[in-house]
Design a protein around this motif. Structure first.
Motif, PDB file in Angstrom:
ATOM      1  N   PHE A 321       0.834  -1.204   0.000  1.00 13.71           N
ATOM      2  CA  PHE A 321       0.000   0.000   0.000  1.00 13.71           C
ATOM      3  C   PHE A 321       0.869   1.256   0.000  1.00 13.71           C
ATOM      4  N   HIS A 322       2.023   1.183   0.655  1.00 13.83           N
ATOM      5  CA  HIS A 322       2.859   2.372   0.823  1.00 13.83           C
ATOM      6  C   HIS A 322       3.594   2.783  -0.458  1.00 13.83           C
ATOM      7  N   PHE A 323       3.544   1.945  -1.488  1.00 12.36           N
ATOM      8  CA  PHE A 323       4.044   2.388  -2.800  1.00 12.36           C
ATOM      9  C   PHE A 323       3.201   3.547  -3.333  1.00 12.36           C
ATOM     10  N   TYR A 324       1.909   3.561  -2.986  1.00 10.34           N
ATOM     11  CA  TYR A 324       1.034   4.613  -3.492  1.00 10.34           C
ATOM     12  C   TYR A 324       1.519   5.990  -3.042  1.00 10.34           C
ATOM     13  N   THR A 325       1.971   6.086  -1.791  1.00  7.92           N
ATOM     14  CA  THR A 325       2.467   7.379  -1.306  1.00  7.92           C
ATOM     15  C   THR A 325       3.927   7.603  -1.677  1.00  7.92           C
ATOM     16  N   LEU A 326       4.717   6.537  -1.728  1.00  7.96           N
ATOM     17  CA  LEU A 326       6.122   6.695  -2.115  1.00  7.96           C
ATOM     18  C   LEU A 326       6.231   7.257  -3.525  1.00  7.96           C
ATOM     19  N   LYS A 327       5.397   6.758  -4.429  1.00  4.78           N
ATOM     20  CA  LYS A 327       5.441   7.194  -5.825  1.00  4.78           C
ATOM     21  C   LYS A 327       4.616   8.457  -6.071  1.00  4.78           C
ATOM     22  N   ASN A 328       3.787   8.848  -5.102  1.00  7.23           N
ATOM     23  CA  ASN A 328       2.930  10.038  -5.243  1.00  7.23           C
ATOM     24  C   ASN A 328       3.015  10.852  -3.951  1.00  7.23           C
ATOM     25  N   PRO A 329       4.089  11.611  -3.756  1.00  3.14           N
ATOM     26  CA  PRO A 329       4.324  12.305  -2.478  1.00  3.14           C
ATOM     27  C   PRO A 329       3.224  13.273  -2.067  1.00  3.14           C
ATOM     28  N   ASN A 330       2.462  13.779  -3.011  1.00  2.20           N
ATOM     29  CA  ASN A 330       1.406  14.736  -2.674  1.00  2.20           C
ATOM     30  C   ASN A 330       0.083  14.067  -2.297  1.00  2.20           C
ATOM     31  N   LEU A 331       0.040  12.743  -2.346  1.00  5.78           N
ATOM     32  CA  LEU A 331      -1.188  12.015  -2.030  1.00  5.78           C
ATOM     33  C   LEU A 331      -1.387  11.931  -0.521  1.00  5.78           C
ATOM     34  N   SER A 332      -2.581  12.254  -0.058  1.00  2.00           N
ATOM     35  CA  SER A 332      -2.949  12.045   1.348  1.00  2.00           C
ATOM     36  C   SER A 332      -3.515  10.631   1.473  1.00  2.00           C
ATOM     37  N   ALA A 333      -2.866   9.812   2.281  1.00  2.00           N
ATOM     38  CA  ALA A 333      -3.289   8.421   2.384  1.00  2.00           C
ATOM     39  C   ALA A 333      -2.992   7.878   3.771  1.00  2.00           C
ATOM     40  N   THR A 334      -3.799   6.917   4.178  1.00  2.00           N
ATOM     41  CA  THR A 334      -3.537   6.200   5.424  1.00  2.00           C
ATOM     42  C   THR A 334      -4.195   4.835   5.360  1.00  2.00           C
ATOM     43  N   MET A 335      -3.631   3.898   6.123  1.00  2.00           N
ATOM     44  CA  MET A 335      -4.190   2.553   6.231  1.00  2.00           C
ATOM     45  C   MET A 335      -4.657   2.345   7.662  1.00  2.00           C
ATOM     46  N   ILE A 336      -5.929   2.022   7.817  1.00  2.00           N
ATOM     47  CA  ILE A 336      -6.524   1.799   9.137  1.00  2.00           C
ATOM     48  C   ILE A 336      -6.165   0.396   9.623  1.00  2.00           C
ATOM     49  N   GLY A 337      -5.727   0.323  10.881  1.00  2.00           N
ATOM     50  CA  GLY A 337      -5.472  -0.963  11.517  1.00  2.00           C
ATOM     51  C   GLY A 337      -6.695  -1.399  12.291  1.00  2.00           C
ATOM     52  N   LEU A 338      -7.315  -2.488  11.877  1.00  2.00           N
ATOM     53  CA  LEU A 338      -8.598  -2.912  12.442  1.00  2.00           C
ATOM     54  C   LEU A 338      -8.409  -4.027  13.462  1.00  2.00           C
ATOM     55  N   GLY A 339      -8.715  -3.733  14.725  1.00  2.00           N
ATOM     56  CA  GLY A 339      -8.729  -4.779  15.737  1.00  2.00           C
ATOM     57  C   GLY A 339      -9.891  -5.720  15.495  1.00  2.00           C
ATOM     58  N   CYS A 340      -9.613  -7.018  15.534  1.00  2.00           N
ATOM     59  CA  CYS A 340     -10.654  -7.980  15.143  1.00  2.00           C
ATOM     60  C   CYS A 340     -10.540  -9.309  15.886  1.00  2.00           C
ATOM     61  N   GLY A 341      -9.778  -9.316  16.974  1.00  2.00           N
ATOM     62  CA  GLY A 341      -9.604 -10.573  17.700  1.00  2.00           C
ATOM     63  C   GLY A 341      -8.815 -11.602  16.925  1.00  2.00           C
ATOM     64  N   LEU A 342      -7.924 -11.147  16.065  1.00  2.00           N
ATOM     65  CA  LEU A 342      -7.189 -12.059  15.178  1.00  2.00           C
ATOM     66  C   LEU A 342      -6.189 -12.897  15.969  1.00  2.00           C
ATOM     67  N   GLN A 343      -6.267 -14.216  15.775  1.00  2.00           N
ATOM     68  CA  GLN A 343      -5.380 -15.173  16.436  1.00  2.00           C
ATOM     69  C   GLN A 343      -4.935 -16.253  15.465  1.00  2.00           C
ATOM     70  N   PRO A 344      -3.793 -16.914  15.593  1.00  2.00           N
ATOM     71  CA  PRO A 344      -2.684 -16.520  16.469  1.00  2.00           C
ATOM     72  C   PRO A 344      -1.821 -15.419  15.862  1.00  2.00           C
ATOM     73  N   GLY A 345      -1.960 -15.167  14.549  1.00  2.00           N
ATOM     74  CA  GLY A 345      -1.199 -14.098  13.915  1.00  2.00           C
ATOM     75  C   GLY A 345      -1.401 -14.121  12.412  1.00  2.00           C
ATOM     76  N   LEU A 346      -1.078 -13.014  11.764  1.00  2.00           N
ATOM     77  CA  LEU A 346      -1.160 -12.943  10.310  1.00  2.00           C
ATOM     78  C   LEU A 346      -0.192 -13.940   9.676  1.00  2.00           C
ATOM     79  N   HIS A 347      -0.610 -14.532   8.580  1.00  2.00           N
ATOM     80  CA  HIS A 347       0.142 -15.516   7.804  1.00  2.00           C
ATOM     81  C   HIS A 347       0.213 -16.882   8.490  1.00  2.00           C
ATOM     82  N   HIS A 348      -0.357 -17.017   9.673  1.00  2.00           N
ATOM     83  CA  HIS A 348      -0.448 -18.352  10.270  1.00  2.00           C
ATOM     84  C   HIS A 348      -1.512 -19.133   9.504  1.00  2.00           C
ATOM     85  N   PRO A 349      -1.251 -20.384   9.119  1.00  5.29           N
ATOM     86  CA  PRO A 349      -2.217 -21.124   8.292  1.00  5.29           C
ATOM     87  C   PRO A 349      -3.573 -21.325   8.952  1.00  5.29           C
ATOM     88  N   LYS A 350      -3.634 -21.209  10.278  1.00  7.57           N
ATOM     89  CA  LYS A 350      -4.909 -21.388  10.987  1.00  7.57           C
ATOM     90  C   LYS A 350      -5.439 -20.050  11.528  1.00  7.57           C
TER      91      LYS A 350
END
Length: 377
Positions: A321-350
Motif C-alpha cells: 500500500f505504501h508504494f502509493y504514497t512513495l510514488k505520489n508524495p502529494n497524495l494524502s493516504a492512510t491505512m486503518i489498523g482494524l482490531g478484530c480478535g485475530l489469532q494466532p497471527g497474520l500468515h499463520h495457516p490457521k
C-alpha cells in the motif's frame, strides 16, 4: 437511507459475501474468480468498472460533482502455504476481509445515493503478497486525480485489540537480497583445485552480521536461505543465498542496502569468487500523512467511540500500500489498523478473527469516505 444504516441492515449479506470470497482464495496474479465476483457485484450496483488486459486488478467508481477523486483500496490475493499437509492458496492475511469491507462500502454508498462532491473510486489490487500489485495499479492510472486514499488491514490482537481501530499503521520497509556465489568445482580429495563457494558463503554471513549503520532508526539484516552442494565428496560450483532486510524508514533501508552490497563486493574480492546479487521483494515504509490520519480518527471515533481509538499501530511487517504514497508524495493516504480478535497471527495457516469486525470495519470505511468528501483537497 444513509450508508451506515444500510450496512447494519445487511449484516448477513456481508458475512455471506466474505464466506464466498474466502472460499475462492487465489494466489498473486491469478485472482480471476475473485476479480470477476467483485466486478459483478459492483456492476449490479451501478458502478462503472474498469478491468485490465494482463492482470485481474480492477477499478470501480461513481461520479461526483468534481473530477477530483477520493478512493479506497483493497488487496485480493491469497498466500500459497502448507495447510494440514497440503500446499494451497489460503487467506491467512485477511485480504478476503479487506475486499469484503471495501466492496460493501462501495455498495452502501451507491445504495444511499448520497450527493457526494467528489468522484469516488474503489481500487481492487492484485499481488500484494509479492509487493508488485500496487506498482501495477499505479502504472495503470488507478491514482489519476486521486487526492485521498484509504486502506484497511486486519491486525493481530497483540497490536490492536478487538473492537478497536487505529487510524494509521506504521509498517517498516522490507527487502530481500538474493545472490549466487560462483566458485570452482572440484573433488573433495583435491580442494586446492577448486574454490569453495560454501566457504565464501560462511565468510559472507559473518561479514553481513557485522554491518552497523550510523542511523537512529531500527534495522536488521540476517541470512534466511542458503543452498549449495549435491554430494558429500564434491566441492560445488555455486551456492545461493537470501538476506532479509528490515528498516523503520525508507532512508534507513537505502543505507542498509548500500552497505550490504558493498560488503558483498568486498567478500567476492577477498574469496576470489563471483557474487551476483539482486534486490527483490522490496516494500517501502509507511509515510505518515496527518490530514489523512485526522480523517481516519474521526471515522473510527464516529463508529466505535473515542475510547476505542488506538492512536497508532506499529507493525514490523510490510505492505505494498505504501508504494502509493512513495510514488505520489502529494497524495494524502492512510491505512486503518482494524482490531478484530485475530489469532494466532497474520500468515499463520490457521488464522481466525471475529467476523463482527467486518461490520464495524465496513462502517468505518464508508464513514471515512463521507468525511473525506467534506474536505477541500
Amino acid at each position: 437511507m444513509d450508508p451506515i444504516s444500510f450496512i447494519e441492515q445487511q449484516r448477513e449479506q456481508i458475512f455471506h459475501l466474505f464466506n464466498e470470497l474466502h472460499q475462492l482464495a487465489e494466489p498473486s496474479w491469478h485472482e480471476e474468480k475473485t476479480s470477476n465476483y467483485i466486478k459483478e457485484k459492483l456492476m449490479d450496483a451501478g458502478l462503472t468498472v474498469q478491468t485490465f488486459k494482463d492482470h485481474y486488478g480492477l477499478v470501480a467508481e461513481f461520479k461526483g460533482e468534481k473530477s477530483e477523486v477520493i478512493a479506497l483500496r483493497a488487496d485480493m490475493d491469497a498466500l500459497v502455504q502448507e495447510v494440514d499437509g497440503i500446499v494451497r492458496a489460503n487467506h491467512s492475511c485477511g485480504h478476503d476481509a479487506h475486499s469484503t469491507m471495501v466492496l460493501f462500502a462501495a455498495l452502501a454508498l451507491a445504495k444511499s445515493q448520497l450527493q457526494l462532491k467528489h468522484t469516488v473510486r474503489f481500487i481492487f489490487q492484485p499481488a500484494e503478497e509479492k509487493a508488485e500489485g500496487a506498482l501495477k495499479m499505479i502504472e495503470e492510472g488507478a491514482l489519476r486525480n486521486v487526492k485521498f486514499l484509504g486502506g484497511v488491514h486486519l491486525r493481530p490482537s497483540f497490536e490492536v485489540p478487538y473492537q478497536m481501530a487505529s487510524p494509521v499503521i506504521i509498517h517498516g520497509s522490507t527487502a530481500s537480497i538474493k545472490g549466487i556465489i560462483k566458485g570452482v568445482q572440484a573433488h573433495a580429495a583435491r580442494p586446492e583445485e577448486g574454490n569453495n563457494p560454501l566457504e565464501a558463503a560462511a565468510i559472507l554471513v559473518q561479514a553481513i552480521r557485522q554491518i552497523r549503520l550510523k542511523d537512529p532508526h531500527p534495522y536488521s539484516i540476517k541470512i534466511t536461505e542458503l543452498y549449495g552442494g549435491e554430494a558429500s565428496n564434491l566441492i560445488p560450483e555455486s551456492a545461493k543465498f537470501t538476506f532479509d532486510l528490515r528498516a523503520e524508514t525508507n532512508e534507513t533501508m537505502e543505507k542498509l542496502i548500500t552497505k550490504a552490497e558493498k560488503t558483498i563486493q568486498k567478500i567476492a574480492e577477498l574469496t576470489e569468487t563471483n557474487i551476483h546479487v539482486s534486490v527483490e521483494e522490496y516494500s517501502p515504509a509507511a509515510i505518515k500523512n496527518q490530514a489523512a490520519i485526522t480523517l481516519a480518527e474521526k471515522a473510527v471515533a464516529s463508529i466505535l467511540g473515542e475510547g476505542n481509538l488506538q492512536p497508532i499501530c506499529q507493525s514490523p511487517g510490510a505492505e505494498d500500500f505504501h508504494f502509493y504514497t512513495l510514488k505520489n508524495p502529494n497524495l494524502s493516504a492512510t491505512m486503518i489498523g482494524l482490531g478484530c480478535g485475530l489469532q494466532p497471527g497474520l500468515h499463520h495457516p490457521k488464522m481466525t478473527f471475529q467476523k463482527e469486525a467486518l461490520i464495524y470495519g465496513t462502517k468505518i470505511l464508508a464513514k471515512l469516505l463521507v468525511e473525506a468528501d467534506q474536505k477541500q483537497w
